[in-house]
Motif scaffolding. Sequence first.
Motif, PDB file in Angstrom:
ATOM      1  N   ASN A   9       0.813  -1.216   0.000  1.00 54.24           N
ATOM      2  CA  ASN A   9       0.000   0.000   0.000  1.00 54.24           C
ATOM      3  C   ASN A   9       0.848   1.269   0.000  1.00 54.24           C
ATOM      4  O   ASN A   9       0.368   2.326  -0.402  1.00 54.24           O
ATOM      5  N   THR A  10       2.069   1.206   0.488  1.00 58.86           N
ATOM      6  CA  THR A  10       2.899   2.405   0.643  1.00 58.86           C
ATOM      7  C   THR A  10       4.274   2.177   0.013  1.00 58.86           C
ATOM      8  O   THR A  10       4.677   1.040  -0.247  1.00 58.86           O
ATOM      9  N   TYR A  11       5.000   3.263  -0.195  1.00 61.76           N
ATOM     10  CA  TYR A  11       6.347   3.154  -0.757  1.00 61.76           C
ATOM     11  C   TYR A  11       7.311   2.482   0.222  1.00 61.76           C
ATOM     12  O   TYR A  11       8.204   1.748  -0.202  1.00 61.76           O
ATOM     13  N   PHE A  12       7.113   2.679   1.501  1.00 61.85           N
ATOM     14  CA  PHE A  12       7.946   1.985   2.480  1.00 61.85           C
ATOM     15  C   PHE A  12       7.736   0.477   2.371  1.00 61.85           C
ATOM     16  O   PHE A  12       8.693  -0.295   2.402  1.00 61.85           O
ATOM     17  N   GLN A  13       6.484   0.060   2.228  1.00 60.53           N
ATOM     18  CA  GLN A  13       6.190  -1.363   2.058  1.00 60.53           C
ATOM     19  C   GLN A  13       6.790  -1.897   0.762  1.00 60.53           C
ATOM     20  O   GLN A  13       7.249  -3.043   0.711  1.00 60.53           O
ATOM     21  N   LEU A  14       6.802  -1.077  -0.283  1.00 54.41           N
ATOM     22  CA  LEU A  14       7.403  -1.483  -1.549  1.00 54.41           C
ATOM     23  C   LEU A  14       8.902  -1.730  -1.399  1.00 54.41           C
ATOM     24  O   LEU A  14       9.421  -2.752  -1.846  1.00 54.41           O
ATOM     25  N   ILE A  15       9.591  -0.805  -0.764  1.00 44.76           N
ATOM     26  CA  ILE A  15      11.028  -0.957  -0.540  1.00 44.76           C
ATOM     27  C   ILE A  15      11.306  -2.194   0.312  1.00 44.76           C
ATOM     28  O   ILE A  15      12.212  -2.984   0.010  1.00 44.76           O
ATOM     29  N   THR A  16      10.522  -2.386   1.347  1.00 42.13           N
ATOM     30  CA  THR A  16      10.691  -3.551   2.214  1.00 42.13           C
ATOM     31  C   THR A  16      10.427  -4.845   1.452  1.00 42.13           C
ATOM     32  O   THR A  16      11.168  -5.827   1.598  1.00 42.13           O
ATOM     33  N   ALA A  17       9.391  -4.858   0.625  1.00 41.46           N
ATOM     34  CA  ALA A  17       9.064  -6.059  -0.151  1.00 41.46           C
ATOM     35  C   ALA A  17      10.171  -6.402  -1.136  1.00 41.46           C
ATOM     36  O   ALA A  17      10.544  -7.571  -1.282  1.00 41.46           O
ATOM     37  N   ILE A  18      10.714  -5.406  -1.817  1.00 39.10           N
ATOM     38  CA  ILE A  18      11.813  -5.657  -2.759  1.00 39.10           C
ATOM     39  C   ILE A  18      13.020  -6.216  -2.013  1.00 39.10           C
ATOM     40  O   ILE A  18      13.670  -7.162  -2.477  1.00 39.10           O
ATOM     41  N   ASP A  28      12.022 -18.493  -3.659  1.00 41.93           N
ATOM     42  CA  ASP A  28      10.581 -18.720  -3.710  1.00 41.93           C
ATOM     43  C   ASP A  28       9.977 -18.026  -4.925  1.00 41.93           C
ATOM     44  O   ASP A  28      10.611 -17.186  -5.561  1.00 41.93           O
ATOM     45  N   VAL A  29       8.738 -18.380  -5.222  1.00 43.77           N
ATOM     46  CA  VAL A  29       7.967 -17.687  -6.249  1.00 43.77           C
ATOM     47  C   VAL A  29       7.229 -16.562  -5.547  1.00 43.77           C
ATOM     48  O   VAL A  29       6.486 -16.799  -4.594  1.00 43.77           O
ATOM     49  N   ASN A  30       7.433 -15.340  -6.010  1.00 40.97           N
ATOM     50  CA  ASN A  30       6.864 -14.174  -5.333  1.00 40.97           C
ATOM     51  C   ASN A  30       5.960 -13.385  -6.268  1.00 40.97           C
ATOM     52  O   ASN A  30       6.311 -13.146  -7.423  1.00 40.97           O
ATOM     53  N   ASP A  31       4.810 -12.986  -5.743  1.00 43.06           N
ATOM     54  CA  ASP A  31       3.867 -12.131  -6.451  1.00 43.06           C
ATOM     55  C   ASP A  31       3.653 -10.873  -5.623  1.00 43.06           C
ATOM     56  O   ASP A  31       3.585 -10.934  -4.397  1.00 43.06           O
ATOM     57  N   LEU A  32       3.549  -9.743  -6.320  1.00 48.34           N
ATOM     58  CA  LEU A  32       3.301  -8.468  -5.646  1.00 48.34           C
ATOM     59  C   LEU A  32       1.969  -7.903  -6.112  1.00 48.34           C
ATOM     60  O   LEU A  32       1.666  -7.936  -7.308  1.00 48.34           O
ATOM     61  N   ILE A  33       1.209  -7.383  -5.173  1.00 46.92           N
ATOM     62  CA  ILE A  33       0.014  -6.612  -5.495  1.00 46.92           C
ATOM     63  C   ILE A  33       0.241  -5.212  -4.964  1.00 46.92           C
ATOM     64  O   ILE A  33       0.468  -5.013  -3.774  1.00 46.92           O
ATOM     65  N   LEU A  34       0.209  -4.231  -5.865  1.00 48.50           N
ATOM     66  CA  LEU A  34       0.356  -2.825  -5.487  1.00 48.50           C
ATOM     67  C   LEU A  34      -1.014  -2.172  -5.557  1.00 48.50           C
ATOM     68  O   LEU A  34      -1.767  -2.411  -6.509  1.00 48.50           O
ATOM     69  N   THR A  35      -1.345  -1.366  -4.567  1.00 48.65           N
ATOM     70  CA  THR A  35      -2.636  -0.697  -4.540  1.00 48.65           C
ATOM     71  C   THR A  35      -2.472   0.807  -4.797  1.00 48.65           C
ATOM     72  O   THR A  35      -1.364   1.330  -4.805  1.00 48.65           O
ATOM     73  N   ASP A  36      -3.589   1.465  -4.975  1.00 50.46           N
ATOM     74  CA  ASP A  36      -3.583   2.903  -5.245  1.00 50.46           C
ATOM     75  C   ASP A  36      -3.624   3.747  -3.979  1.00 50.46           C
ATOM     76  O   ASP A  36      -4.015   4.901  -4.003  1.00 50.46           O
ATOM     77  N   LEU A  51      12.367  -5.303 -13.706  1.00 47.70           N
ATOM     78  CA  LEU A  51      13.409  -5.855 -12.834  1.00 47.70           C
ATOM     79  C   LEU A  51      13.398  -7.385 -12.830  1.00 47.70           C
ATOM     80  O   LEU A  51      14.397  -8.012 -12.504  1.00 47.70           O
ATOM     81  N   ASN A  52      12.242  -7.960 -13.182  1.00 50.67           N
ATOM     82  CA  ASN A  52      12.089  -9.412 -13.285  1.00 50.67           C
ATOM     83  C   ASN A  52      12.453 -10.132 -11.979  1.00 50.67           C
ATOM     84  O   ASN A  52      13.132 -11.158 -11.994  1.00 50.67           O
ATOM     85  N   ILE A  53      12.007  -9.582 -10.868  1.00 51.55           N
ATOM     86  CA  ILE A  53      12.292 -10.204  -9.567  1.00 51.55           C
ATOM     87  C   ILE A  53      11.076 -10.936  -9.003  1.00 51.55           C
ATOM     88  O   ILE A  53      11.199 -11.642  -8.016  1.00 51.55           O
ATOM     89  N   CYS A  54       9.917 -10.775  -9.655  1.00 54.65           N
ATOM     90  CA  CYS A  54       8.694 -11.414  -9.186  1.00 54.65           C
ATOM     91  C   CYS A  54       7.976 -12.080 -10.350  1.00 54.65           C
ATOM     92  O   CYS A  54       8.095 -11.656 -11.499  1.00 54.65           O
ATOM     93  N   GLU A  55       7.225 -13.111 -10.016  1.00 55.48           N
ATOM     94  CA  GLU A  55       6.443 -13.829 -11.026  1.00 55.48           C
ATOM     95  C   GLU A  55       5.347 -12.928 -11.598  1.00 55.48           C
ATOM     96  O   GLU A  55       5.199 -12.799 -12.791  1.00 55.48           O
ATOM     97  N   ASN A  56       4.565 -12.319 -10.711  1.00 59.76           N
ATOM     98  CA  ASN A  56       3.463 -11.443 -11.109  1.00 59.76           C
ATOM     99  C   ASN A  56       3.532 -10.144 -10.319  1.00 59.76           C
ATOM    100  O   ASN A  56       3.791 -10.163  -9.121  1.00 59.76           O
ATOM    101  N   VAL A  57       3.255  -9.050 -11.009  1.00 62.76           N
ATOM    102  CA  VAL A  57       3.137  -7.740 -10.365  1.00 62.76           C
ATOM    103  C   VAL A  57       1.814  -7.159 -10.841  1.00 62.76           C
ATOM    104  O   VAL A  57       1.616  -6.952 -12.034  1.00 62.76           O
ATOM    105  N   ILE A  58       0.913  -6.937  -9.896  1.00 62.15           N
ATOM    106  CA  ILE A  58      -0.454  -6.541 -10.227  1.00 62.15           C
ATOM    107  C   ILE A  58      -0.788  -5.235  -9.539  1.00 62.15           C
ATOM    108  O   ILE A  58      -0.435  -5.019  -8.376  1.00 62.15           O
TER     109      ILE A  58
END
Length: 77
Positions: A9-18, A28-36, A51-58
């Motif tokens: 939900n936030t840019y901090f969460q994005l940095i942490t997830a990456i 592992d196989v990783n999928d990311l869901i980004l919200t507005d 970056l090709n670091i995740c299977e799916n980015v939605i």
Amino acid sequence: MKRNLIIINTYFQLITAINLVLNNLKNDVNDLILTDRSVDMEKKVEIIKKLNICENVIYIKSKKNCTEKNKIKKYFK
């Protein structure tokens, strides 16, 4: 090999997830869901895909018309 779904939900969460994907979940196989919930998050989807670091980015619009819970249920159908 595990499959992980990370909701962002936030840019901090994005940095942490990456960081998690690159260091702790790299086998592992990783999928990311980004919200507005943060401004211009939709633009980050294409960058992360390149970056090709995740299977799916939605990208999910969760502020209007639907709850995040309903959108996430649609992802699994």
